[in-house]
Write a protein that holds these residues in place. Structure first.
Motif, short mmCIF file in Angstrom:
data_model
loop_
_atom_site.label_atom_id
_atom_site.label_comp_id
_atom_site.label_asym_id
_atom_site.label_seq_id
_atom_site.Cartn_x
_atom_site.Cartn_y
_atom_site.Cartn_z
N LEU A 30 37.58 25.89 -5.05
CA LEU A 30 37.85 27.09 -4.25
C LEU A 30 36.57 27.77 -3.79
O LEU A 30 36.46 28.21 -2.64
CB LEU A 30 38.69 28.08 -5.06
N PRO A 59 44.95 25.04 2.29
CA PRO A 59 43.92 24.01 2.50
C PRO A 59 44.22 23.10 3.69
O PRO A 59 44.16 21.88 3.59
CB PRO A 59 43.97 23.23 1.17
N GLY A 93 34.58 25.75 -1.01
CA GLY A 93 35.30 25.82 0.26
C GLY A 93 35.20 27.19 0.90
O GLY A 93 34.94 27.31 2.11
N ALA A 94 35.39 28.23 0.10
CA ALA A 94 35.30 29.60 0.63
C ALA A 94 33.89 29.90 1.12
O ALA A 94 33.69 30.47 2.20
CB ALA A 94 35.73 30.60 -0.44
N ALA A 98 43.67 31.36 -3.80
CA ALA A 98 42.62 31.19 -2.79
C ALA A 98 42.61 32.30 -1.75
O ALA A 98 41.55 32.60 -1.18
CB ALA A 98 42.78 29.83 -2.11
N TRP A 118 46.36 26.74 -5.58
CA TRP A 118 45.56 27.12 -4.41
C TRP A 118 46.20 28.32 -3.70
O TRP A 118 45.52 29.31 -3.42
CB TRP A 118 45.44 25.95 -3.44
N THR A 133 41.08 30.94 3.76
CA THR A 133 41.16 30.17 2.51
C THR A 133 42.60 30.15 1.98
O THR A 133 42.84 29.66 0.88
CB THR A 133 40.25 30.80 1.44
N CYS A 148 37.53 19.98 0.38
CA CYS A 148 37.45 20.29 -1.05
C CYS A 148 38.77 20.00 -1.76
O CYS A 148 38.80 19.41 -2.85
CB CYS A 148 37.06 21.75 -1.26
N TYR A 149 39.87 20.40 -1.13
CA TYR A 149 41.19 20.23 -1.75
C TYR A 149 41.56 18.77 -1.94
O TYR A 149 42.17 18.38 -2.95
CB TYR A 149 42.25 20.92 -0.89
N GLN A 204 38.41 23.70 4.07
CA GLN A 204 39.11 23.78 2.79
C GLN A 204 39.67 22.41 2.41
O GLN A 204 39.70 22.05 1.22
CB GLN A 204 40.23 24.82 2.86
#
Length: 396
Positions: free
Chosen positions: A105, A349, A108-109, A372, A368, A346, A357-358, A354
């Motif tokens: 998380l 995903p 990605g963020a 997220a 998530w 976020t 990463c997910y 995102q």
């Protein structure tokens, strides 16, 4: 159908933003061809040590800072790869490791949030600046964007990563896990001549773009075009043709050319003004901060429904311009909101940043969705209070 006059279509299909994009992709390709990202990762690891909380925050901050200057996707790919290598060396189990979930998380963020920091960090920043200049007649300069959005990006990355590190139970990190990964990001020795050339090339280009704020003779678009060309000059050779082609997201460039027509249609047909006057008719009586919050929130919601940045921005900015005309919100706030919240989401995903990463598979969709969204909402709250203050200081 003649909904939009042909002349307006040609005017809206500007090549200015695509040229900036070609330079950004050149920067990404050149940087990724060097050990510079690994050196940044090594620094983040040395700061974090064995602390899982520090690791999440340090990796998020490193991702965010790197994504201010290169592709958000590239920054996310680097740090999620290194972060999950630590988890695997530490004996983490998919679906159970809190550290893996937090890194997924946070990286990605931070990649998305960091991209708002400079005009070159994300194509949406330039797109939003261009549209505000076209529809509101006010130029948000390269320098002013950095002053407005770089602090927002840094604070946003820090708060998001701190929140994420608190909502998961992070397992301790063994010395062996840190050592195993440290070996992979070490051993590059002193900075090479190629790395120095890349840094000097980028610093000069970035400096000239900043100087365009005060020196009208410096055209930032031409600077980006020229420095993209310089990267391939024999003797400089910052990246190969193959590396450059690999770094270019042609679909983004073509999409940016096309979405300009959509935004032009929303404005020229009066649809944006009609929507604001009909749905948000009472906005003139709202407190100023409420108007800014609604602007941020509308763009935030639009990006959930339209998970690809350029189309989201092309729909959001005309609506924001119409609402600004009704309520007196300054153009710099509108440009920032279009780039920031049109580029950061976020909640699900399904945004490409995102997704990268997910798709590693360390966190479930349910977790998530539950946790997220807060990272983006934190950015909405901070932006509501920060953007009016900083833009007022800059004289907008």
């Amino acid at each position: 159908t003649n909904v939009i006059p042909v002349a307006d279509i040609y005017n809206s299909a500007s090549l200015q933003v695509p040229i900036y994009c070609l330079f950004v992709f050149a920067v990404s390709g050149a940087v990724m061809s060097t050990p510079i990202p690994m050196r940044i990762a090594k620094l983040a690891l040395s700061i974090a040590g064995n602390s899982p909380t520090k690791l999440v925050v340090a990796f998020a901050m490193a991702t965010g800072i790197l994504s201010m200057f290169i592709s958000d996707l590239a920054a996310a790919a680097i740090f999620i790869g290194i972060g999950l290598t630590i988890v695997e060396a530490n004996g983490g189990v998919k679906g159970q490791s809190g550290l893996a979930k937090a890194l997924t998380l946070a990286v990605g963020a931070a990649a998305a949030i960091g991209g708002i920091g400079t005009p070159l960090g994300n194509s949406l920043n330039m797109l939003s600046m261009q549209m505000v200049g076209q529809y509101m007649g006010v130029t948000v300069t390269f320098f002013n964007w950095c002053i407005i959005c770089a602090p927002l990006a840094i604070v946003g990355c820090f708060l998001a990563s701190l929140y994420i590190s608190r909502v998961f139970k992070l397992e301790a990190i063994s010395d062996e896990a840190i050592a195993a990964v440290s070996d992979k990001v070490a051993g590059f020795g002193k900075m090479t001549a190629h790395e120095i050339k890349v840094i000097v090339w980028f610093v000069i280009a970035f400096g000239l773009n900043m100087a365009s704020t005060w020196v009208p003779a410096i055209n930032s678009m031409l600077v980006c075009f020229l420095f993209t060309f310089i990267a391939f000059i024999p003797g400089i050779n910052l990246l190969t043709k193959e590396q450059y082609h690999k770094s270019i997201a042609w679909e983004i460039i073509m999409m940016i050319i096309g979405v300009g027509i959509v935004s032009s249609g929303l404005v020229s047909t009066g649809l944006a003004t009609w929507f604001v006057n009909t749905v948000l008719a009472g906005a003139t009586a709202w407190p100023f901060l409420l108007v800014v919050f609604v602007m941020c929130f509308i763009t935030f919601i639009l990006h959930i429904a339209i998970p690809v940045g350029p189309p989201c921005c092309s729909v959001a900015v005309p609506l924001l311009c119409a609402l600004a005309a009704l309520t007196g919100v300054n153009p710099a706030i509108v440009a920032a909101i279009g780039g920031v919240y049109g580029g950061v989401t976020t909640v699900l995903p399904i945004d490409s940043i995102q997704m990268i990463c997910y798709e590693k598979g360390w966190i479930s969709m349910g977790e998530w969705v539950k946790k997220a969204w807060v990272s983006t909402f934190i950015l909405v709250i901070v932006g509501t209070f920060y953007l009016p203050a900083i833009t007022a200081l800059l004289g907008y």
